[in-house]
Structures are given as C-alpha cells and as structure tokens.
Design a protein around this motif. Structure first.
Motif, PDB file in Angstrom:
ATOM      1  N   GLY A  71      45.163  76.000  14.171  1.00 26.39           N
ATOM      2  CA  GLY A  71      43.897  76.216  13.383  1.00 26.39           C
ATOM      3  C   GLY A  71      43.891  76.830  13.300  1.00 26.39           C
ATOM      4  O   GLY A  71      43.287  77.894  12.314  1.00 26.39           O
ATOM      5  N   ARG A  72      45.457  78.138  13.355  1.00 32.51           N
ATOM      6  CA  ARG A  72      45.068  79.677  13.042  1.00 32.51           C
ATOM      7  C   ARG A  72      45.291  79.795  11.371  1.00 32.51           C
ATOM      8  O   ARG A  72      46.576  78.818  11.388  1.00 32.51           O
ATOM      9  N   GLU A  80      53.142  83.419  12.030  1.00 42.45           N
ATOM     10  CA  GLU A  80      52.957  82.824  13.217  1.00 42.45           C
ATOM     11  C   GLU A  80      53.641  81.246  14.287  1.00 42.45           C
ATOM     12  O   GLU A  80      54.565  80.535  14.818  1.00 42.45           O
ATOM     13  N   LEU A  81      52.256  81.279  13.487  1.00 42.11           N
ATOM     14  CA  LEU A  81      52.214  78.973  13.695  1.00 42.11           C
ATOM     15  C   LEU A  81      53.384  79.131  13.034  1.00 42.11           C
ATOM     16  O   LEU A  81      54.125  77.535  14.448  1.00 42.11           O
ATOM     17  N   LEU A  82      53.619  79.001  11.925  1.00 44.27           N
ATOM     18  CA  LEU A  82      54.579  78.176  11.356  1.00 44.27           C
ATOM     19  C   LEU A  82      55.685  78.569  12.134  1.00 44.27           C
ATOM     20  O   LEU A  82      56.905  77.835  12.394  1.00 44.27           O
ATOM     21  N   ARG A  83      56.551  79.938  12.911  1.00 46.25           N
ATOM     22  CA  ARG A  83      57.399  79.998  13.017  1.00 46.25           C
ATOM     23  C   ARG A  83      57.529  79.659  14.482  1.00 46.25           C
ATOM     24  O   ARG A  83      58.772  78.676  14.772  1.00 46.25           O
ATOM     25  N   SER A 125      49.945  69.520   7.385  1.00 47.02           N
ATOM     26  CA  SER A 125      51.008  69.594   5.962  1.00 47.02           C
ATOM     27  C   SER A 125      52.114  69.856   6.396  1.00 47.02           C
ATOM     28  O   SER A 125      53.620  69.683   5.884  1.00 47.02           O
ATOM     29  N   ALA A 126      51.982  71.589   5.825  1.00 45.33           N
ATOM     30  CA  ALA A 126      53.544  72.827   6.415  1.00 45.33           C
ATOM     31  C   ALA A 126      54.342  72.651   7.253  1.00 45.33           C
ATOM     32  O   ALA A 126      54.999  72.595   7.559  1.00 45.33           O
ATOM     33  N   ILE A 127      53.046  72.041   8.939  1.00 45.38           N
ATOM     34  CA  ILE A 127      54.444  71.668   9.796  1.00 45.38           C
ATOM     35  C   ILE A 127      55.122  70.293   9.367  1.00 45.38           C
ATOM     36  O   ILE A 127      56.494  70.148   9.869  1.00 45.38           O
ATOM     37  N   ALA A 128      54.130  69.331   9.017  1.00 49.98           N
ATOM     38  CA  ALA A 128      55.059  67.924   8.580  1.00 49.98           C
ATOM     39  C   ALA A 128      56.068  68.026   8.098  1.00 49.98           C
ATOM     40  O   ALA A 128      57.619  67.970   7.832  1.00 49.98           O
ATOM     41  N   ASP A 129      56.182  69.515   7.279  1.00 50.46           N
ATOM     42  CA  ASP A 129      56.889  69.535   6.036  1.00 50.46           C
ATOM     43  C   ASP A 129      58.166  70.267   6.374  1.00 50.46           C
ATOM     44  O   ASP A 129      59.119  70.074   6.316  1.00 50.46           O
ATOM     45  N   GLN A 160      44.823  62.424   4.322  1.00 46.18           N
ATOM     46  CA  GLN A 160      44.132  62.909   3.319  1.00 46.18           C
ATOM     47  C   GLN A 160      46.043  63.395   2.915  1.00 46.18           C
ATOM     48  O   GLN A 160      46.396  63.958   1.489  1.00 46.18           O
ATOM     49  N   SER A 161      47.111  64.061   4.190  1.00 48.69           N
ATOM     50  CA  SER A 161      47.686  64.401   3.768  1.00 48.69           C
ATOM     51  C   SER A 161      49.289  63.903   3.077  1.00 48.69           C
ATOM     52  O   SER A 161      50.227  64.719   2.362  1.00 48.69           O
TER      53      SER A 161
END
Length: 274
Positions: A71-72, A80-83, A125-129, A160-161
């Motif tokens: 949830g960051r 940082e989360l996406l890295r 959604s971003a993590i899934a991508d 929803q994603s």
C-alpha cells in the motif's frame, strides 16, 4: 497436489539448509523467504549455485514470500515498492519460481475505504504488469490485523484489475483470525484463483490484546482454535490441486530440531489433507 515446506516454519535456518531439510522430510517444494534468499546472495551465494542445489535435492521453489507493504503510495515510497517488485520478480525468474506473494500491512488502515481501495488497485495492477512479461503470478495474502483482511475484498480488487496473473493464498490463520471470511466462502471459489494454501493453526487476538503473530500463531496444528478440517475441506471442495504449505509461525516450536519441525509439519498436514 504439491507439498512445499514454508521457510517460516524453519525460521532459524538458511536458504541452503532449507532445501536439504525439505528433501529429507518428504517435501517436493520450498516457499522461500526473500530475507533468507537475499542473505545467501549477499554472502557469496549465486543463483546458479542455488539452482544446482535445487536440482541436487529435487526441490522446486513454489513461491517467494513476500513483497510486503504493497500500500505504499507516496511517490518515493511507491517507487521503492516497484523497485522491490522488480527485484523479487527477477529472483523468481532465476529460481524458476511461478508465484510471488504480495501483502499489505497497516500502512493504509488510517485512510477511508474508497481511498485505500484505489491505492491497492493501482499498486497491485502495477505489480502485476511487472511480473506478466516474465510469467510471474502474484498471490495476495489478506492480513488478519489490517483493514484489508477479507477474501472477498481481495477477489473484488482482482476482478477490477482485469489482470490474469493475480490470485490469492488461502491462509487458514489470517482468514480465521480476521473474522471476515468463512470456509463456506472458500468452498465457493474459482479454484483457478487459488495460487497457494497456508496450512496453520492459532487464534485471534483476545479483547484488549495487541495483535502479535508470535503470540497468536504460537500453536502447532490441533493446538489452536482454528477448525482446520473445515478449511481443508473447503479448499478441496473447489477442486484445487496445487501447492499446500505448512506455515508454523511458532517461537516455541522454532527451538526444536529443524528436521523434526519439518517432519512434524509434513505429517500434520498429511493427516488433515489425506
């Protein structure tokens, strides 16, 4: 069905020893903690050497557990989360691991429901991508002591994603202790959305008691308040035939011989599932 030793169950061990323990106590998989894996890599280990050990012991890595605090959302924290997501996905590719676990903790609990859901939807959604081009799936674990603690909530966000590499892990303790999900709801699930099962016991926090997993989960199967048989039968009713992992988060049990811990995990899980 694949039985996979959970790295939490043998907390006081290292990534190399866990492969040998899993092999010698009957498991065919290992659900590895990134802290154990990264510690191995930071101290002279390599993915190539670890893959050789996986082959030696005939153990697959079934899940990397976990990418936490999803949830960051403040710009630097989200970056940082996406890295971290990219790093853990690369680890999954190196270990030929199909699934990474993701979970929110309490970082969003102070926000209104609609704002919390918007952030979670955007981030998962971003993590899934990130994982999709690599063939990586993500199992969402809802956490008992957070506002994001119901199975249906996770399933709604997945729908929803629109992402086809998002699913859930059915964790007996989190679903029982969170109090928002019943075995009957699990039994009605689409089995294709179950990416893993965490077999465990324990209890919810008592009135006035602070949430502390090292207290409320300090139980071997059959010692706590969870109706394990009901949860097992609910999962089986879906037709699910994937990975089952015993998660023994128990400081009392951690002080026993590591091989005995793993052997008991294997035997206890088989007793209920078979």
């Amino acid at each position: 069905m694949k039985l996979s030793l959970h790295g939490v169950s043998v907390w006081y061990s290292n990534a190399v020893t866990q492969l040998r323990i899993a092999h010698e106590t009957g498991f065919s998989g290992l659900e590895i903690l990134p802290e154990h894996l990264y510690r191995y890599l930071d101290n002279g280990g390599s993915y190539a050497a670890y893959r050789d050990l996986m082959a030696k012991y005939s153990i697959e890595i079934t899940c990397i557990n976990a990418l936490k605090r999803i949830g960051r959302h403040q710009p630097e924290a989200r970056a940082e989360l996406l890295r971290e997501a990219e790093k853990i996905c690369q680890a999954a590719v190196e270990l030929r691991c199909p699934v990474v676990q993701i979970m929110a903790l309490t970082e969003l609990d102070h926000l209104p429901d609609s704002e919390r859901d918007a952030i979670l939807l955007d981030n998962i959604s971003a993590i899934a991508d990130i994982g999709a081009p690599l063939g990586i799936k993500f199992q969402i674990e809802v956490v008992a002591f957070t506002a994001f603690n119901s199975l249906q909530h996770a399933l709604d966000l997945i729908k929803q994603s629109g992402k086809d590499n998002l699913g859930v892990v059915v964790d007996f303790w989190h679903l029982h202790a969170g109090g928002a999900t019943t075995p009957a709801e699990v039994a009605r699930m689409d089995k294709d959305l179950i990416y893993g099962v965490h077999f465990c016991d324990g209890r919810a926090a008592k009135p006035g008691e602070a949430w502390d997993e090292w207290v409320q989960r300090n139980y071997a199967p059959g010692e706590g308040e969870i109706d394990i048989s009901a949860w097992v039968e609910a999962v089986k009713a879906t037709g699910y035939d994937g990975v089952w992992s015993p998660e023994l988060l128990s400081p009392r049990n951690w002080e026993q011989d590591l091989w005995d811990i793993s052997r008991h995990c294997y035997e206890d899980m088989n007793k209920y599932i078979q």
